[in-house]
Scaffold this active site. Structure first.
Site, PDB file in Angstrom:
ATOM      1  N   GLY A 178       5.102  -1.099   2.663  1.00  0.00           N
ATOM      2  CA  GLY A 178       4.267   0.066   2.409  1.00  0.00           C
ATOM      3  C   GLY A 178       5.059   1.360   2.352  1.00  0.00           C
ATOM      4  O   GLY A 178       6.151   1.481   2.909  1.00  0.00           O
ATOM      5  N   HIS A 235       0.807  -1.215   0.000  1.00  0.00           N
ATOM      6  CA  HIS A 235       0.000   0.000   0.000  1.00  0.00           C
ATOM      7  C   HIS A 235       0.843   1.269   0.000  1.00  0.00           C
ATOM      8  O   HIS A 235       1.908   1.344   0.599  1.00  0.00           O
ATOM      9  CB  HIS A 235      -0.942   0.013   1.214  1.00  0.00           C
ATOM     10  N   ASP A 236       0.347   2.256  -0.723  1.00  0.00           N
ATOM     11  CA  ASP A 236       0.908   3.611  -0.749  1.00  0.00           C
ATOM     12  C   ASP A 236       2.296   3.688  -1.389  1.00  0.00           C
ATOM     13  O   ASP A 236       3.011   4.679  -1.194  1.00  0.00           O
ATOM     14  CB  ASP A 236       0.949   4.215   0.662  1.00  0.00           C
TER      15      ASP A 236
END
Length: 256
Positions: free
Chosen positions: A137, A119-120
């Site tokens: 992440g 994520h991100d």
């Protein structure tokens, strides 16, 4: 162009010439641009935006919820640009509201089998991730980076333009542009000489980059003193400005 066994959510938007293989599932709030080919047994969750002329191979999981215990189902997204090749069993997660709210991949990236992008993460253009490279992440990978097979990148790290990691590297700090790193933990070894030659860097620019690397890593200077010396002796060129700005803006600290 869509196999009869594929399951396409009514809210998904696919360009007219998109190919979707057998048993693939395309979920709600997914858009796929023209010329993109999706192999059999792929799962694409939304919100996800996929551009044009991408190839996604079998058993990939694209746009699934982030592996973050704080995630509560917020409508975060995954954005993939154009002309990317995503090979078998890759896993790309959406973003989180604790950061950017999105995971982003640019254009012309070559992503080999079993790569994980958490994520991100922000991926630039023209990168190569060899088999089983794994990003935690909030990682940023800039243009023209090559990650060797089984490279591990710690959360919040940034890897600068034209950098290269050897097979099995474990990266826990920022990697400056042009650097070649290897090991677990990863250490600076040299500059990405072959990569710079292939991308048309002049002999003068390569000499300057090698000298900057020598100052940063071979003269037993503090990072601040090394950067000041690089600026005084080699500054005034775009390649050095890129290096100096990266190093001075590092949040995790540079790999040393």
């Amino acid at each position: 162009m869509i196999h009869p066994t594929a399951v396409i959510h009514p809210s998904a938007s696919l360009a007219a010439d998109v190919e979707v293989g057998a048993y693939t599932i395309v979920g709600a709030d997914v858009s796929i641009g023209r010329g993109t080919r999706i192999a059999p047994h792929v799962v694409i969750d939304g919100p996800t935006r996929i551009g044009e002329d991408n190839q996604i191979f079998q058993f990939a999981s694209i746009g699934a919820a982030p592996q973050d215990k704080k995630f509560r189902g917020e409508p975060t997204e995954l954005i993939i640009g154009d002309r990317n090749v995503i090979r078998e069993c890759c896993t790309f997660n959406r973003g989180t509201t604790q950061d950017k709210g999105k995971t982003v991949m640019g254009d012309d990236n070559w992503i080999m089998a079993y790569v994980h992008i958490a994520h991100d993460c922000i991926i630039g253009n023209n990168t190569i991730f060899a088999n089983s490279a794994t990003l935690a992440g909030h990682v940023e990978i800039r243009d023209w980076v090559i990650l060797g097979g089984f490279t591990l990148v710690h959360q919040f790290c940034v890897i600068g333009e034209h950098a290269f990691s050897g097979m099995g590297s474990a990266i826990s700090k920022d990697v400056p542009p042009y650097a070649m790193v290897a090991g677990a933990p990863a250490e600076p070894r040299s500059v990405n000489l072959e990569g710079l030659k292939r991308r048309g860097f002049s002999a003068e620019a390569i000499h300057r980059i090698r000298e900057a690397h020598r100052i940063l890593y071979r003269q037993n200077l503090s990072t601040q003193d090394a950067l000041s010396k690089i600026e005084a002796e080699l500054g005034g060129h775009d390649d050095m400005t890129l290096l100096l700005d990266f190093c001075r803006n590092s949040q995790r600290g540079l790999i040393r």
